[in-house]
Scaffold this active site. Structure first.
Site, PDB file in Angstrom:
ATOM      1  N   HIS A  30      -3.171   7.243   3.039  1.00 42.45           N
ATOM      2  CA  HIS A  30      -3.660   5.975   2.488  1.00 42.45           C
ATOM      3  C   HIS A  30      -5.020   5.659   3.116  1.00 42.45           C
ATOM      4  O   HIS A  30      -5.155   5.590   4.343  1.00 42.45           O
ATOM      5  CB  HIS A  30      -2.650   4.863   2.779  1.00 42.45           C
ATOM      6  CG  HIS A  30      -3.192   3.493   2.518  1.00 42.45           C
ATOM      7  ND1 HIS A  30      -3.958   3.199   1.401  1.00 42.45           N
ATOM      8  CD2 HIS A  30      -3.109   2.333   3.222  1.00 42.45           C
ATOM      9  CE1 HIS A  30      -4.300   1.928   1.435  1.00 42.45           C
ATOM     10  NE2 HIS A  30      -3.814   1.382   2.530  1.00 42.45           N
ATOM     11  N   ASN A  50     -10.469   0.188   0.900  1.00 44.35           N
ATOM     12  CA  ASN A  50      -9.010   0.250   0.813  1.00 44.35           C
ATOM     13  C   ASN A  50      -8.587  -0.227  -0.583  1.00 44.35           C
ATOM     14  O   ASN A  50      -8.729  -1.406  -0.908  1.00 44.35           O
ATOM     15  CB  ASN A  50      -8.418  -0.642   1.909  1.00 44.35           C
ATOM     16  CG  ASN A  50      -6.902  -0.672   1.915  1.00 44.35           C
ATOM     17  OD1 ASN A  50      -6.257  -0.278   0.948  1.00 44.35           O
ATOM     18  ND2 ASN A  50      -6.326  -1.161   2.996  1.00 44.35           N
ATOM     19  N   CYS A  66       0.811  -1.225   0.000  1.00 43.35           N
ATOM     20  CA  CYS A  66       0.000   0.000   0.000  1.00 43.35           C
ATOM     21  C   CYS A  66       0.843   1.273   0.000  1.00 43.35           C
ATOM     22  O   CYS A  66       0.330   2.363  -0.252  1.00 43.35           O
ATOM     23  CB  CYS A  66      -0.953  -0.001   1.192  1.00 43.35           C
ATOM     24  SG  CYS A  66      -2.066  -1.403   1.181  1.00 43.35           S
TER      25      CYS A  66
HETATM   26  N1  COA Z   1     -18.642  -8.514  10.291  1.00 37.71           N
HETATM   27  C1  COA Z   1     -19.050  -8.861  11.511  1.00 37.71           C
HETATM   28  N2  COA Z   1     -18.198  -9.282  12.437  1.00 37.71           N
HETATM   29  C2  COA Z   1     -16.903  -9.362  12.115  1.00 37.71           C
HETATM   30  C3  COA Z   1     -16.418  -9.007  10.851  1.00 37.71           C
HETATM   31  C4  COA Z   1     -17.356  -8.584   9.917  1.00 37.71           C
HETATM   32  N3  COA Z   1     -17.005  -8.202   8.671  1.00 37.71           N
HETATM   33  N4  COA Z   1     -15.078  -9.182  10.831  1.00 37.71           N
HETATM   34  C5  COA Z   1     -14.722  -9.623  12.045  1.00 37.71           C
HETATM   35  N5  COA Z   1     -15.816  -9.737  12.823  1.00 37.71           N
HETATM   36  C6  COA Z   1     -15.909 -10.181  14.216  1.00 37.71           C
HETATM   37  C7  COA Z   1     -14.761 -11.072  14.619  1.00 37.71           C
HETATM   38  O1  COA Z   1     -15.021 -12.395  14.219  1.00 37.71           O
HETATM   39  C8  COA Z   1     -14.780 -10.887  16.107  1.00 37.71           C
HETATM   40  O2  COA Z   1     -15.783 -11.680  16.642  1.00 37.71           O
HETATM   41  P1  COA Z   1     -15.598 -12.390  18.077  1.00 37.71           P
HETATM   42  O3  COA Z   1     -15.434 -11.271  19.055  1.00 37.71           O
HETATM   43  O4  COA Z   1     -16.868 -13.158  18.220  1.00 37.71           O
HETATM   44  O5  COA Z   1     -14.373 -13.231  17.944  1.00 37.71           O
HETATM   45  C9  COA Z   1     -15.187  -9.435  16.282  1.00 37.71           C
HETATM   46  O6  COA Z   1     -15.798  -9.042  15.053  1.00 37.71           O
HETATM   47  C10 COA Z   1     -14.036  -8.503  16.588  1.00 37.71           C
HETATM   48  O7  COA Z   1     -12.994  -8.798  15.680  1.00 37.71           O
HETATM   49  P2  COA Z   1     -11.650  -7.973  15.688  1.00 37.71           P
HETATM   50  O8  COA Z   1     -10.743  -8.517  14.639  1.00 37.71           O
HETATM   51  O9  COA Z   1     -11.136  -7.908  17.108  1.00 37.71           O
HETATM   52  O10 COA Z   1     -12.201  -6.531  15.275  1.00 37.71           O
HETATM   53  P3  COA Z   1     -11.447  -5.167  15.223  1.00 37.71           P
HETATM   54  O11 COA Z   1     -12.119  -4.198  16.082  1.00 37.71           O
HETATM   55  O12 COA Z   1      -9.957  -5.321  15.361  1.00 37.71           O
HETATM   56  O13 COA Z   1     -11.729  -4.715  13.731  1.00 37.71           O
HETATM   57  C11 COA Z   1     -10.532  -4.546  11.662  1.00 37.71           C
HETATM   58  C12 COA Z   1     -11.213  -5.479  12.663  1.00 37.71           C
HETATM   59  C13 COA Z   1      -9.927  -5.406  10.549  1.00 37.71           C
HETATM   60  C14 COA Z   1     -11.582  -3.623  11.073  1.00 37.71           C
HETATM   61  C15 COA Z   1      -9.440  -3.719  12.378  1.00 37.71           C
HETATM   62  O14 COA Z   1      -8.569  -4.556  13.087  1.00 37.71           O
HETATM   63  C16 COA Z   1      -8.635  -2.898  11.436  1.00 37.71           C
HETATM   64  O15 COA Z   1      -9.113  -1.909  10.938  1.00 37.71           O
HETATM   65  N6  COA Z   1      -7.344  -3.272  11.187  1.00 37.71           N
HETATM   66  C17 COA Z   1      -6.519  -2.615  10.218  1.00 37.71           C
HETATM   67  C18 COA Z   1      -6.928  -3.078   8.858  1.00 37.71           C
HETATM   68  C19 COA Z   1      -6.307  -2.319   7.738  1.00 37.71           C
HETATM   69  O16 COA Z   1      -6.714  -1.232   7.446  1.00 37.71           O
HETATM   70  N7  COA Z   1      -5.333  -2.912   7.072  1.00 37.71           N
HETATM   71  C20 COA Z   1      -4.755  -2.405   5.893  1.00 37.71           C
HETATM   72  C21 COA Z   1      -3.502  -1.703   6.162  1.00 37.71           C
HETATM   73  S1  COA Z   1      -2.726  -1.367   4.658  1.00 37.71           S
END
Ligand code: COA
Length: 317
Positions: free
Chosen positions: A242, A272, A108
């Site tokens: 980004h 993204n 990215c």
């Molecule tokens: N819909 C519903 N629930 C979802 C889901 C979705 N699309 N994706 C994950 N979940 C659930 C998980 O299974 C988890 O459930 P559980 O508590 O029963 O185990 C719960 O939501 C929380 O998951 P978690 O991974 O802890 O959520 P989070 O708050 O960290 O959010 C992201 C997940 C990916 C949105 C977040 O971590 C993030 O933004 N990370 C950076 C991603 C990014 O931008 N990367 C690119 C960089 S170039």
């Protein structure tokens, strides 16, 4: 370097959060709250190279120069149909250019790496006009059964034409190897000599770790380029970051202490789009007439590697 034209192109199919809720156990509320994403444009029957060429042609038109006047094409790209030739070479043919062409992959962060290469070519006098672009289709890398990653991404292409000038005030790129938090592995064809079973690994992301690293890198990179340019954070007209997700961007904004008007976003519409997100947002601001001569723009990106980078450039189009 001086930016003289911008362009972007998006696939025609809009995928909403409600569409995704029909495909998997997710909801509009969850996706909006955790990411700020409402819709994304995704490739269906288009080819990424056509989108890339469309973005490139728009950038040339905006710059008012012909493809034949380009001295170099540098394209940031992670995956596309062709492993070889490069996306840059394919675009070269489609727009009718004749110049050296190369792709680079810094995930990215690729667009800022591409700017770094372009600046080196301009400074050395080896090029006058360069097409710097990014074309990405992360929707081909994700596992469409993995709700934690597939909801985050969209496809698209962005481009800019740069020429000789002194608008680039500072640029920093870096990489600290960490393949475990964010990666994608494709399956290679077996050979008579490679018998071990190769396993395709769709895009894997340790979401929370990537989140924290992204915020830390972006804040630190922005401080570095501001200091290198002898500027304060308030001197910057727009922080063009980004577009990974709203929460990351908002964390960076808070840690950095800048007003929301200074941090434009379009992640709600496009998700993204990997390294294409910065040139796509830049083009949107340009076409909406939001950029004035002398505006100072700070770019910052982060991604797999773990790579990151930032720069400050004056808008002198
Ligand atoms: N819909 C519903 N629930 C979802 C889901 C979705 N699309 N994706 C994950 N979940 C659930 C998980 O299974 C988890 O459930 P559980 O508590 O029963 O185990 C719960 O939501 C929380 O998951 P978690 O991974 O802890 O959520 P989070 O708050 O960290 O959010 C992201 C997940 C990916 C949105 C977040 O971590 C993030 O933004 N990370 C950076 C991603 C990014 O931008 N990367 C690119 C960089 S170039």
């Amino acid at each position: 370097m001086r930016i003289i034209g911008t362009g972007s192109a998006h696939p025609k199919r809009t995928l909403t959060n409600d569409d995704l809720s029909q495909m998997m156990d997710t909801s509009d509320a969850w996706i909006r709250e955790r990411t700020g994403i409402c819709t994304r444009q995704i490739i269906t029957d288009e080819e990424l190279d056509d989108l890339a060429a469309e973005a490139a042609q728009k950038a040339l038109d905006d710059a008012g120069i012909a493809a034949s006047e380009l001295d170099y094409i540098i394209c940031s790209n992670v995956v596309n149909e062709y492993v070889t030739p490069s996306m840059a070479s394919i675009v070269e043919g489609k727009i009718g250019a004749l110049c050296p062409c190369v792709d680079l992959n810094a995930a990215c962060t690729g667009f800022i790496y591409a700017m770094d290469y372009a600046e080196a070519l301009l400074q050395s006098g080896r090029a006058t006009n360069i097409l710097v672009m990014a074309a990405e289709e992360p929707t081909r890398m994700v596992d469409w059964n993995d709700r934690s990653t597939c909801v985050l991404f969209g496809d698209g292409a962005g481009a800019m034409v740069v020429t000789q000038g002194d608008s680039l005030k500072a640029l920093k790129v870096s990489s600290k190897s960490n393949t475990s938090v964010l990666h994608y592995k494709r399956t290679l064809e077996p050979t008579p000599f490679i018998t071990k079973e190769e396993r395709h690994i769709p895009l894997y992301m340790a979401g929370q770790e990537v989140f924290k690293t992204a915020v830390t890198c972006s804040v630190s990179d922005l401080m570095t380029v501001l200091s290198a340019a002898g500027l304060s954070k308030d001197d910057i007209t727009y922080y063009i970051l980004h577009q990974a997700n709203f929460r990351i961007l908002d964390y960076i904004r808070h840690r950095f202490g800048v007003d929301s008007e200074k941090l434009p976003m379009n992640v709600d519409k496009y998700g993204n789009t990997s390294s294409a997100s910065i040139p796509m947002l830049l083009d949107e601001l340009n076409r909406d007439g939001k950029l004035k001569k002398g505006d100072l723009l700070a770019f910052s990106a982060f991604g797999a590697g773990f790579t990151s980078g930032a720069c400050i450039i004056e808008w002198n189009k």
